[in-house]
Design a protein around this motif. Structure first.
Motif, PDB file in Angstrom:
ATOM      1  N   ASN A  52      44.112  95.093  69.085  1.00 35.44           N
ATOM      2  CA  ASN A  52      43.668  95.516  67.751  1.00 35.44           C
ATOM      3  C   ASN A  52      43.635  97.043  67.661  1.00 35.44           C
ATOM      4  N   PRO A  53      43.515  97.578  66.455  1.00 32.01           N
ATOM      5  CA  PRO A  53      43.513  99.039  66.287  1.00 32.01           C
ATOM      6  C   PRO A  53      42.434  99.764  67.094  1.00 32.01           C
ATOM      7  N   GLU A  54      41.284  99.159  67.273  1.00 32.85           N
ATOM      8  CA  GLU A  54      40.229  99.813  68.044  1.00 32.85           C
ATOM      9  C   GLU A  54      40.639  99.993  69.497  1.00 32.85           C
ATOM     10  N   THR A  55      41.322  98.990  70.060  1.00 31.64           N
ATOM     11  CA  THR A  55      41.803  99.073  71.438  1.00 31.64           C
ATOM     12  C   THR A  55      42.884 100.146  71.556  1.00 31.64           C
ATOM     13  N   ILE A  56      43.759 100.217  70.560  1.00 27.49           N
ATOM     14  CA  ILE A  56      44.806 101.236  70.543  1.00 27.49           C
ATOM     15  C   ILE A  56      44.172 102.628  70.478  1.00 27.49           C
ATOM     16  N   LYS A  57      43.175 102.786  69.620  1.00 27.45           N
ATOM     17  CA  LYS A  57      42.468 104.064  69.472  1.00 27.45           C
ATOM     18  C   LYS A  57      41.835 104.492  70.799  1.00 27.45           C
ATOM     19  N   THR A  58      41.194 103.558  71.477  1.00 22.92           N
ATOM     20  CA  THR A  58      40.556 103.851  72.761  1.00 22.92           C
ATOM     21  C   THR A  58      41.584 104.313  73.782  1.00 22.92           C
ATOM     22  N   ALA A  59      42.742 103.655  73.839  1.00 25.87           N
ATOM     23  CA  ALA A  59      43.792 104.028  74.793  1.00 25.87           C
ATOM     24  C   ALA A  59      44.336 105.420  74.490  1.00 25.87           C
ATOM     25  N   VAL A  60      44.556 105.718  73.220  1.00 19.21           N
ATOM     26  CA  VAL A  60      45.074 107.034  72.831  1.00 19.21           C
ATOM     27  C   VAL A  60      44.078 108.127  73.207  1.00 19.21           C
ATOM     28  N   GLU A  61      42.837 107.928  72.872  1.00 18.17           N
ATOM     29  CA  GLU A  61      41.827 108.961  73.110  1.00 18.17           C
ATOM     30  C   GLU A  61      41.523 109.131  74.587  1.00 18.17           C
ATOM     31  N   ALA A  62      41.717 108.085  75.392  1.00 14.90           N
ATOM     32  CA  ALA A  62      41.497 108.185  76.840  1.00 14.90           C
ATOM     33  C   ALA A  62      42.666 108.871  77.538  1.00 14.90           C
ATOM     34  N   SER A  63      43.803 108.987  76.858  1.00 14.47           N
ATOM     35  CA  SER A  63      44.995 109.538  77.499  1.00 14.47           C
ATOM     36  C   SER A  63      45.092 111.061  77.421  1.00 14.47           C
ATOM     37  N   GLY A  64      44.190 111.679  76.689  1.00  8.53           N
ATOM     38  CA  GLY A  64      44.232 113.142  76.571  1.00  8.53           C
ATOM     39  C   GLY A  64      43.301 113.625  75.485  1.00  8.53           C
ATOM     40  N   ARG A  65      43.566 114.815  75.007  1.00  3.99           N
ATOM     41  CA  ARG A  65      42.712 115.418  73.977  1.00  3.99           C
ATOM     42  C   ARG A  65      43.220 115.052  72.590  1.00  3.99           C
ATOM     43  N   TYR A  66      43.270 113.765  72.327  1.00  2.64           N
ATOM     44  CA  TYR A  66      43.773 113.263  71.059  1.00  2.64           C
ATOM     45  C   TYR A  66      42.670 112.509  70.338  1.00  2.64           C
ATOM     46  N   GLU A  67      42.769 112.507  69.032  1.00  2.00           N
ATOM     47  CA  GLU A  67      41.827 111.756  68.202  1.00  2.00           C
ATOM     48  C   GLU A  67      42.649 110.950  67.211  1.00  2.00           C
ATOM     49  N   MET A  68      42.497 109.622  67.290  1.00  2.00           N
ATOM     50  CA  MET A  68      43.247 108.741  66.394  1.00  2.00           C
ATOM     51  C   MET A  68      42.336 108.241  65.279  1.00  2.00           C
ATOM     52  N   GLU A  69      42.833 108.299  64.070  1.00  2.00           N
ATOM     53  CA  GLU A  69      42.083 107.824  62.916  1.00  2.00           C
ATOM     54  C   GLU A  69      42.515 106.405  62.580  1.00  2.00           C
ATOM     55  N   LEU A  70      41.534 105.555  62.287  1.00  3.95           N
ATOM     56  CA  LEU A  70      41.851 104.177  61.894  1.00  3.95           C
ATOM     57  C   LEU A  70      41.956 104.056  60.395  1.00  3.95           C
TER      58      LEU A  70
END
Length: 70
Positions: A52-70
Motif C-alpha cells: 500500500n502507499p504507506e508501505t511505499i512511503k516508509t521504504a522511500v523515506e528509509a532509503s535516504g533524505r527523501y519525503e514522499m507525499e501521499l
C-alpha cells in the motif's frame, strides 16, 4: 493493479532517482517504479492487496533524505 504518482521531495540527482526506484522495486507487490527528477515524483504500479502507499512511503523515506507525499 493500481498505478499512482507520488510527489517525492529531496531527489536532486540521478543517484537519488535510482535510490528511490530501487527502494520501491524491492517491495513485494511492486510491478514498476519510475522516478522523475524534473517532476519531483515517482510513478508506481503495484498490487494493492500486497503493498500500500504507506508501505511505499516508509521504504522511500528509509532509503535516504527523501519525503514522499501521499
Amino acid at each position: 493493479m493500481e498505478k499512482n504518482v507520488f510527489t517525492v521531495n529531496g531527489m536532486k540527482c540521478v543517484h537519488c532517482k535510482a535510490n528511490v526506484e530501487s527502494a520501491i522495486r524491492a517491495l513485494s507487490g511492486v510491478v514498476s517504479a519510475e522516478a522523475s527528477l524534473e517532476n519531483k515524483n515517482v510513478t508506481v504500479e503495484y498490487d494493492a492487496p500486497i503493498v500500500n502507499p504507506e508501505t511505499i512511503k516508509t521504504a522511500v523515506e528509509a532509503s535516504g533524505r527523501y519525503e514522499m507525499e501521499l
